[in-house]
Design an enzyme around this catalytic site. Structure first.
Site, mmCIF file in Angstrom:
data_model
loop_
_atom_site.group_PDB
_atom_site.id
_atom_site.type_symbol
_atom_site.label_atom_id
_atom_site.label_comp_id
_atom_site.label_asym_id
_atom_site.label_seq_id
_atom_site.Cartn_x
_atom_site.Cartn_y
_atom_site.Cartn_z
ATOM 1 N N GLU A 242 33.000 16.722 -12.413
ATOM 2 C CA GLU A 242 32.102 16.074 -13.370
ATOM 3 C C GLU A 242 31.991 16.916 -14.636
ATOM 4 O O GLU A 242 31.845 18.132 -14.580
ATOM 5 C CB GLU A 242 30.726 15.905 -12.724
ATOM 6 C CG GLU A 242 29.659 15.356 -13.645
ATOM 7 C CD GLU A 242 28.272 15.397 -13.017
ATOM 8 O OE1 GLU A 242 27.376 14.719 -13.552
ATOM 9 O OE2 GLU A 242 28.090 16.105 -11.999
ATOM 10 N N LYS A 301 29.207 6.393 -15.337
ATOM 11 C CA LYS A 301 28.180 6.537 -14.313
ATOM 12 C C LYS A 301 27.051 5.539 -14.555
ATOM 13 O O LYS A 301 26.509 5.445 -15.658
ATOM 14 C CB LYS A 301 27.628 7.970 -14.315
ATOM 15 C CG LYS A 301 26.652 8.254 -13.183
ATOM 16 C CD LYS A 301 26.209 9.718 -13.173
ATOM 17 C CE LYS A 301 25.298 10.009 -11.987
ATOM 18 N NZ LYS A 301 24.834 11.410 -11.976
ATOM 19 N N CYS A 353 28.725 12.540 -8.979
ATOM 20 C CA CYS A 353 27.647 13.383 -8.457
ATOM 21 C C CYS A 353 26.690 12.615 -7.558
ATOM 22 O O CYS A 353 27.053 12.153 -6.480
ATOM 23 C CB CYS A 353 26.919 14.049 -9.632
ATOM 24 S SG CYS A 353 25.900 15.469 -9.117
#
Length: 479
Positions: A242, A301, A353
Site C-alpha cells: 500500500e 480503495k 489494508c
C-alpha cells in the site's frame, strides 16, 4: 465479579494471533456465561467489563498509531484507546441484557445475540469487526472448516453456542458432539477448483519506517529501493505494498514507471503497486495500479478508515486534524464494485489494508476473480500484535472465498495464504525482503461467497424470535 469479567475479557486475546490458543475463547466465553448465570441481575455490567478487558488488550496497538506516528500526547492517546474500548464493550453488554431478559432460554438467545452484536459492530459507524471471536478459530480449530459455508460470524455463533451449551446444559447439549464432529469431517471438503497453471509471484516488503515514509528528502531513496527490489525479481506477478510509492501518481517521473514496466514485460507479466492517485477535480484516492504487459488498470480503495483516511462530519470533527498529524488523511472513496485486474494471466481482485476485515466486501468480485491480493501498510502499529491479527483475518478471507490470498505489506506480515487458510510462505516482519513463490488461481463459489452472511443472520434472527415468542406465550399463560 467485575474484576473476573475484566480478566476473562483480556485473557481472551490470547486466543487470537500471534498466540493462537484457539480453544481459549471457548473457555473465557464459558466463564463469562457462568458469571451471568450466578448473577443475572448484573449481566449487563459484567458484559461491559468483559468487553472493556477484551478490547483494551486486543486493540491496544491503536495507541502506537495515535502517539508514535500520529504525534498525539501520551495521555490523550491512552484516553482515546480507553474510550474506544469502552464503546466497543457496549456490544457484549447488550448481549448481557438479552440474557437478563431470556435467562430460561439462554442456550439459544445468548449465542444468537452474540453473533448479531458482532455483525452490527461490523457495519455501524462504518464498522469495526476486528476481534470477532470466529477469527480465533483460524486455521487450527476444527470449526475453521465451516468458514467457506457460514463465514466468520457464523463461526462466532457456533463457538458461542458451544459455550452456552456447556454452561446452560439442556437436552440439546448433545449437539456439541455433532457440531464439532461434523467440522472434522468437513476439513477435506473443497468448494473451488484450480484454474490454469500456477504463476510465479514476488511479494515485496520494503520495510520503510512510517516515521520517514512521507518526508520529501526520503522519496527518492524509497523509489530507488523499490525499483531495485522489483528488478531483482523474475516473477510474472510482482506486488508492492500500500502506498509503496510516496508520491501522487501524476508526480511520479515517467521514466521511473517505464523502467518498472519494461522489467515486468521482460518477465512476461506485471507489477502491481500501491500509490496515491489525484484526479483533476482535486479528489485523491488510495489506489492500486499496474504496469507491464497489461494496459493500465486502477483499483481505488472504497472502505476508508475514519480519522485515518477521511474525517467524518468535518464540521464537528475537523479540529481533530490539528491533533493528529497523519498525511493524506482525507481520501475520497472508490466505487463499491470494481473489476478485478486482468494481469499476469489471472483475474486479480485487489483490496487495500483494512478492507480485508469486511468479508462481504471481499467476495464482491467473485466468481470472476481467481486470486486475491491485499496490499497493506501496518507500519502504523509498530511492533505489536496488530500485524499478526491482520494476517489471521486474511486467512479467514481466503477460507471464506476459496481463493489464495497474496499479502504484500510494508513491514509485515507479508505472506501467501492457501484456500484452506494455511500460511504457505511468509517473510519475517521488519525486514527488507522479497517473498517469491508460486500462486494458483481458483474458480467457483463457496456457499459463503454465494450467499454472504444472510443465512446466518436469518438463523440468528429466527433463534431470537423463537425465544421472544416463547417469552410472550409464557407471559400470557401466567396471566
Amino acid at each position: 465479579m467485575s474484576v473476573v469479567a475484566l480478566l476473562l475479557g483480556a485473557t481472551s486475546v490470547f486466543g487470537f494471533a500471534p498466540f493462537s490458543w484457539w480453544w481459549l475463547p471457548l473457555l473465557t466465553l464459558s466463564g463469562l456465561f457462568r458469571l451471568w448465570r450466578h448473577a443475572p441481575e448484573r449481566s449487563v455490567l459484567l458484559g461491559w467489563w468483559f468487553g472493556l478487558g477484551f478490547f483494551s488488550a486486543g486493540v491496544s496497538w491503536i495507541y502506537t498509531s495515535l502517539h508514535t506516528y500520529g504525534e498525539m500526547s501520551v495521555s490523550l492517546a491512552a484516553l482515546a484507546v480507553l474510550l474506544f474500548a469502552a464503546f466497543l464493550a457496549l456490544f457484549p453488554a447488550a448481549v448481557g441484557y438479552v440474557y437478563r431478559r431470556s435467562a430460561a432460554m439462554a442456550i439459544w438467545s445468548v449465542p444468537a445475540a452474540w453473533m448479531l452484536a458482532e455483525w452490527v459492530r461490523g457495519w455501524i459507524f462504518t464498522g469495526f469487526p476486528w476481534l470477532a471471536v470466529g477469527y480465533s478459530q483460524v486455521p487450527a480449530s476444527p470449526l475453521a472448516a465451516y468458514a467457506p459455508v457460514i463465514g466468520v460470524f457464523g463461526i462466532s455463533l457456533l463457538l458461542a453456542w458451544t459455550a452456552a451449551a456447556l454452561v446452560w446444559r439442556s437436552r440439546y447439549s448433545w449437539l456439541i458432539v455433532v457440531l464439532w464432529g461434523g467440522a472434522w469431517m468437513m476439513h477435506d471438503v473443497r468448494w473451488t477448483v484450480p484454474v490454469g497453471a500456477p504463476i510465479s509471484v514476488s511479494l515485496i516488503q520494503g520495510n520503510i519506517s512510517q516515521s520517514i515514509k512521507w518526508r520529501p528528502e526520503q522519496v527518492w531513496t524509497t523509489l530507488r529501493d523499490y525499483r531495485d527490489l522489483v528488478e531483482s525479481s523474475q516473477s510474472r506477478l510482482i506486488v508492492l505494498p500500500e502506498t509503496a510509492i510516496p508520491l501522487f501518481f501524476d508526480d511520479i517521473p515517467a521514466g521511473y514507471l517505464e523502467g518498472l514496466a519494461e522489467h515486468a514485460r521482460s518477465n512476461g507479466g506485471d507489477v502491481l503497486f500501491g500509490v496515491p492517485e489525484r484526479l483533476a477535480n482535486g479528489n485523491y484516492y488510495n489506489s492500486v495500479m499496474n504496469v507491464g504487459t497489461a494496459a493500465l488498470q486502477v483499483y481505488r480503495k472504497s472502505h476508508l478508515v475514519p480519522f485515518g483516511e477521511y474525517i467524518p462530519l468535518k464540521s464537528v470533527f475537523g479540529p481533530i486534524t490539528q491533533v493528529l498529524h497523519i498525511p493524506l488523511s482525507d481520501f475520497s472513496r472508490g466505487e463499491l464494485h470494481q473489476k478485478p485486474f486482468q494481469i499476469a494471466g489471472q483475474q486479480v481482485a485487489a483490496n487495500v489494508c483494512y478492507e480485508d476485515v469486511f468479508g462481504e466486501e471481499i467476495i464482491r468480485p467473485l466468481p470472476q476473480a481467481t486470486l486475491l491480493v491485499n496490499v497493506t501498510n501496518d507500519a502504523w502499529f509498530g511492533d505489536s500484535i496488530a500485524p499478526w491479527q491482520h494476517l489471521q483475518i486474511s486467512q479467514m478471507r481466503a477460507l471464506e472465498s476459496g481463493r489464495q490470498m497474496l499479502r504484500a505489506t510494508n513491514t509485515g506480515a507479508t505472506a501467501i495464504i492457501d484456500v484452506d487458510g494455511r500460511v504457505l510462505k511468509q517473510l519475517p516482519i521488519f525486514t527488507r525482503a522479497i517473498l517469491t513463490t508460486q500462486a494458483q488461481g481458483y474458480q467457483g463459489l463457496t456457499p459463503f461467497a454465494r450467499w454472504g452472511n444472510y443465512p446466518m443472520l436469518l438463523l440468528a434472527s429466527v433463534m431470537l424470535l423463537g425465544v421472544l415468542w416463547k417469552l410472550v406465550i409464557s407471559t400470557v399463560f401466567r396471566k
